[in-house]
Design a protein around this motif. Structure first.
Motif, PDB file in Angstrom:
ATOM      1  N   TYR A 212       0.830  -1.199   0.000  1.00  0.00           N
ATOM      2  CA  TYR A 212       0.000   0.000   0.000  1.00  0.00           C
ATOM      3  C   TYR A 212       0.867   1.254   0.000  1.00  0.00           C
ATOM      4  N   LYS A 213       0.283   2.372  -0.410  1.00  0.00           N
ATOM      5  CA  LYS A 213       1.047   3.600  -0.578  1.00  0.00           C
ATOM      6  C   LYS A 213       0.570   4.672   0.395  1.00  0.00           C
ATOM      7  N   GLU A 214       1.561   5.257   1.111  1.00  0.00           N
ATOM      8  CA  GLU A 214       1.242   6.366   1.997  1.00  0.00           C
ATOM      9  C   GLU A 214       0.693   7.525   1.165  1.00  0.00           C
ATOM     10  N   HIS A 215      -0.239   8.242   1.735  1.00  0.00           N
ATOM     11  CA  HIS A 215      -0.968   9.365   1.136  1.00  0.00           C
ATOM     12  C   HIS A 215      -2.082   8.877   0.212  1.00  0.00           C
ATOM     13  N   ARG A 216      -1.826   7.838  -0.551  1.00  0.00           N
ATOM     14  CA  ARG A 216      -2.916   7.307  -1.378  1.00  0.00           C
ATOM     15  C   ARG A 216      -3.844   6.444  -0.529  1.00  0.00           C
ATOM     16  N   ASP A 217      -3.269   5.567   0.288  1.00  0.00           N
ATOM     17  CA  ASP A 217      -4.071   4.618   1.067  1.00  0.00           C
ATOM     18  C   ASP A 217      -4.139   4.947   2.556  1.00  0.00           C
ATOM     19  N   TYR A 218      -3.156   5.650   3.073  1.00  0.00           N
ATOM     20  CA  TYR A 218      -3.133   5.910   4.511  1.00  0.00           C
ATOM     21  C   TYR A 218      -2.274   7.145   4.813  1.00  0.00           C
ATOM     22  N   LEU A 219      -2.552   7.724   5.971  1.00  0.00           N
ATOM     23  CA  LEU A 219      -1.802   8.870   6.471  1.00  0.00           C
ATOM     24  C   LEU A 219      -1.231   8.512   7.840  1.00  0.00           C
ATOM     25  N   VAL A 220      -0.013   8.959   8.120  1.00  0.00           N
ATOM     26  CA  VAL A 220       0.660   8.643   9.372  1.00  0.00           C
ATOM     27  C   VAL A 220       0.903   9.912  10.165  1.00  0.00           C
ATOM     28  N   ASP A 221       0.425   9.928  11.415  1.00  0.00           N
ATOM     29  CA  ASP A 221       0.749  11.009  12.342  1.00  0.00           C
ATOM     30  C   ASP A 221       1.922  10.525  13.192  1.00  0.00           C
ATOM     31  N   ARG A 222       3.114  10.970  12.857  1.00  0.00           N
ATOM     32  CA  ARG A 222       4.304  10.464  13.539  1.00  0.00           C
ATOM     33  C   ARG A 222       4.422  10.958  14.972  1.00  0.00           C
ATOM     34  N   SER A 223       3.700  11.997  15.320  1.00  0.00           N
ATOM     35  CA  SER A 223       3.756  12.502  16.694  1.00  0.00           C
ATOM     36  C   SER A 223       2.927  11.659  17.650  1.00  0.00           C
ATOM     37  N   THR A 224       1.947  10.924  17.111  1.00  0.00           N
ATOM     38  CA  THR A 224       1.083  10.092  17.956  1.00  0.00           C
ATOM     39  C   THR A 224       1.164   8.606  17.623  1.00  0.00           C
ATOM     40  N   GLY A 225       1.736   8.274  16.454  1.00  0.00           N
ATOM     41  CA  GLY A 225       1.760   6.882  16.021  1.00  0.00           C
ATOM     42  C   GLY A 225       0.412   6.389  15.541  1.00  0.00           C
ATOM     43  N   ARG A 226      -0.442   7.308  15.157  1.00  0.00           N
ATOM     44  CA  ARG A 226      -1.782   6.960  14.689  1.00  0.00           C
ATOM     45  C   ARG A 226      -1.813   6.955  13.168  1.00  0.00           C
ATOM     46  N   ILE A 227      -2.422   5.908  12.590  1.00  0.00           N
ATOM     47  CA  ILE A 227      -2.556   5.793  11.145  1.00  0.00           C
ATOM     48  C   ILE A 227      -4.034   5.887  10.792  1.00  0.00           C
ATOM     49  N   THR A 228      -4.347   6.714   9.804  1.00  0.00           N
ATOM     50  CA  THR A 228      -5.726   6.882   9.354  1.00  0.00           C
ATOM     51  C   THR A 228      -5.814   6.534   7.876  1.00  0.00           C
ATOM     52  N   LEU A 229      -6.834   5.787   7.518  1.00  0.00           N
ATOM     53  CA  LEU A 229      -7.021   5.443   6.112  1.00  0.00           C
ATOM     54  C   LEU A 229      -7.644   6.609   5.359  1.00  0.00           C
ATOM     55  N   THR A 230      -7.258   6.747   4.124  1.00  0.00           N
ATOM     56  CA  THR A 230      -7.807   7.804   3.282  1.00  0.00           C
ATOM     57  C   THR A 230      -9.152   7.375   2.697  1.00  0.00           C
ATOM     58  N   GLN A 231      -9.878   8.345   2.179  1.00  0.00           N
ATOM     59  CA  GLN A 231     -11.087   8.022   1.431  1.00  0.00           C
ATOM     60  C   GLN A 231     -10.682   7.210   0.193  1.00  0.00           C
ATOM     61  N   GLY A 232     -11.326   6.094  -0.018  1.00  0.00           N
ATOM     62  CA  GLY A 232     -10.999   5.255  -1.156  1.00  0.00           C
ATOM     63  C   GLY A 232      -9.789   4.379  -0.952  1.00  0.00           C
ATOM     64  N   SER A 233      -9.313   4.252   0.276  1.00  0.00           N
ATOM     65  CA  SER A 233      -8.163   3.396   0.556  1.00  0.00           C
ATOM     66  C   SER A 233      -8.454   1.949   0.172  1.00  0.00           C
ATOM     67  N   ARG A 234      -7.409   1.263  -0.276  1.00  0.00           N
ATOM     68  CA  ARG A 234      -7.545  -0.153  -0.627  1.00  0.00           C
ATOM     69  C   ARG A 234      -7.355  -1.076   0.576  1.00  0.00           C
ATOM     70  N   ILE A 235      -7.007  -0.529   1.721  1.00  0.00           N
ATOM     71  CA  ILE A 235      -6.726  -1.332   2.909  1.00  0.00           C
ATOM     72  C   ILE A 235      -8.040  -1.754   3.566  1.00  0.00           C
ATOM     73  N   PRO A 236      -8.184  -3.047   3.931  1.00  0.00           N
ATOM     74  CA  PRO A 236      -9.427  -3.501   4.555  1.00  0.00           C
ATOM     75  C   PRO A 236      -9.613  -2.920   5.951  1.00  0.00           C
ATOM     76  N   PHE A 237     -10.900  -2.745   6.344  1.00  0.00           N
ATOM     77  CA  PHE A 237     -11.197  -2.287   7.698  1.00  0.00           C
ATOM     78  C   PHE A 237     -12.566  -2.823   8.094  1.00  0.00           C
ATOM     79  N   LEU A 238     -12.870  -2.721   9.389  1.00  0.00           N
ATOM     80  CA  LEU A 238     -14.144  -3.195   9.912  1.00  0.00           C
ATOM     81  C   LEU A 238     -14.826  -2.109  10.731  1.00  0.00           C
ATOM     82  N   HIS A 239     -16.140  -2.208  10.835  1.00  0.00           N
ATOM     83  CA  HIS A 239     -16.922  -1.369  11.724  1.00  0.00           C
ATOM     84  C   HIS A 239     -17.139  -2.122  13.041  1.00  0.00           C
ATOM     85  N   ALA A 240     -17.499  -1.379  14.074  1.00  0.00           N
ATOM     86  CA  ALA A 240     -17.697  -1.987  15.391  1.00  0.00           C
ATOM     87  C   ALA A 240     -18.731  -3.107  15.339  1.00  0.00           C
ATOM     88  N   GLN A 241     -19.782  -2.927  14.558  1.00  0.00           N
ATOM     89  CA  GLN A 241     -20.822  -3.944  14.505  1.00  0.00           C
ATOM     90  C   GLN A 241     -20.345  -5.241  13.852  1.00  0.00           C
TER      91      GLN A 241
END
Length: 389
Positions: free
Chosen positions: A79-108
């Motif tokens: 996967y490609k940073e900025h295309r599929d995900y964004l990294v906040d290096r100050s917190t270590g948090r990764i957020t997926l972009t709109q249209g990311s190819r990376i799989p994810f789940l909802h709480a339900q």
């Protein structure tokens, strides 16, 4: 066996084809990572499962703050940073972009309608719902692999260290390249659930016992053997019965690894658990005084599992700690898991959603055990990859 134990055994045996594939997967990459524990090397290889937030964007947290680019992959997909995900290096948090190819789940997606005939899988946060449980590929299919550099932890309190003093017989036999026999007693985690090689799907990574065996052989030669007698669903008391009924002390193993607790936390008191482990140790010591022991406390299960909340596990660690001394060493996987869960989600580490590790979790077990048995410099040289720090 009481009703709870029977249910645990049923859970552990859910996947029918497991026995046919339990020996698969001698991955060189996996063993290299087992020989380079993240608390000693400044490069992390971990998994995450992205979960959608209330804002609609899915995210996950790293175990450490990254000091380099974070690479995310799944199988052959990079996967490609900025295309599929964004990294906040100050917190270590990764957020997926709109249209990311990376799989994810909802709480339900992580809950199912409660089974009225049994509350065994009930969520502590949702009184009418069960936690999602799957012994196949559901959770691995929604997890991805991450690689990045990080600062080595400043404190080693939660991480295993080389047991240079308390396992003198094991140390001397390994160092001299002498034959050494290891006997493993445990439950489904030690039997191999849910390592991909055990279940039979890619990347067919070996379970932690196979990683430990191969890691020791790389470090000390091929004279190391490991006899895995673990059984899914078992309590420590059933392990004691096995030791007596099968006359296992007559084998006179050099090292016995005792790894129960996940099922005991559901079913019995800490004191009863401790008595059973003590009984196993005593049974061997009466016949084979030079046998030494590694006591492995269990990983933590899903924190929302009503049948076994995390608070039940730390008294088990205390019971094991009271039995340590000459020839008896504790490998505290419970505290290691707790340290990781301060930043990571349980779903980053699980193979079945309830009480089994995924490939990353099995690697953590192997890292902890090998760090206890192998000097740090020898671990590095045996891994055959550069440990950057």
């Amino acid at each position: 066996m009481n009703y709870s134990c029977a249910l645990i055994l049923a859970l552990s045996l859910f996947s029918a084809p497991v026995q046919a594939t339990r020996q698969r997967g001698s991955s060189t990459i996996t063993v290299n990572r087992a020989l380079t524990p993240f608390w000693a090397c400044a490069e992390a290889h971990e998994t995450v499962m992205f979960q959608a937030s209330q804002s609609g964007l899915a995210g996950a947290s790293l175990a450490f703050l990254p000091t380099s680019r974070v690479k995310i992959s799944k199988g052959y997909i990079r996967y490609k940073e900025h295309r599929d995900y964004l990294v906040d290096r100050s917190t270590g948090r990764i957020t997926l972009t709109q249209g990311s190819r990376i799989p994810f789940l909802h709480a339900q997606n992580l809950l199912t309608r409660g089974n009225k005939s049994s509350r065994f899988l009930r969520s502590s946060d949702h009184s009418d719902d069960d936690l999602r449980h799957d012994e196949g590929q559901f959770f691995p299919d929604h997890q991805v692999n991450l690689r990045y550099r990080h600062a080595i932890p400043s404190t080693r309190a939660a991480y295993p260290e080389y047991a240079v003093k308390d396992l003198p017989e094991t140390k001397s036999r390994l160092a001299a390249g002498m034959p050494i026999s290891i006997l493993l007693l445990g439950d489904s985690i030690s039997e191999g659930y849910n390592a991909s090689g055990f279940i039979g799907f890619k990347p067919t990574a070996p379970s932690y016992p196979n990683q430990v065996l191969e890691g020791l052989r790389r470090s000390f030669g091929r004279n190391v053997t490991l006899d895995n007698r673990a059984h899914a669903g078992w309590l420590a008391s059933q392990g004691l019965g096995q030791v007596i009924n099968e006359r296992l002390p007559d084998m006179r193993p050099d090292l016995v690894i005792i790894a129960y607790g996940m099922n005991d936390a559901v079913s019995v008191s800490p004191r009863y658990y401790g008595m059973a482990v003590s009984g196993i140790i005593s049974a061997f010591q009466r016949v084979s005084p030079k046998t030494e022991f590694l006591l492995i406390s269990p990983m933590l299960p899903n924190p929302n599992w009503a049948s076994a909340p995390p608070a039940r596990f730390f008294p088990l660690v205390d019971e094991l700690a009271r039995q340590t001394g000459d020839g008896v060493v504790l490998v505290d996987m419970t505290s290691l898991w707790a340290a990781l869960l301060e930043r990571k989600s349980f779903y980053d580490l699980t193979g079945n959603g309830i009480n089994h590790p995924n490939d990353f979790g099995h690697s953590l077990y192997a890292q902890a055990i090998l760090s206890t048995l192998v000097p740090a410099d020898r671990l590095q040289s045996s891994a055959k990859i550069k440990c950057r720090n």
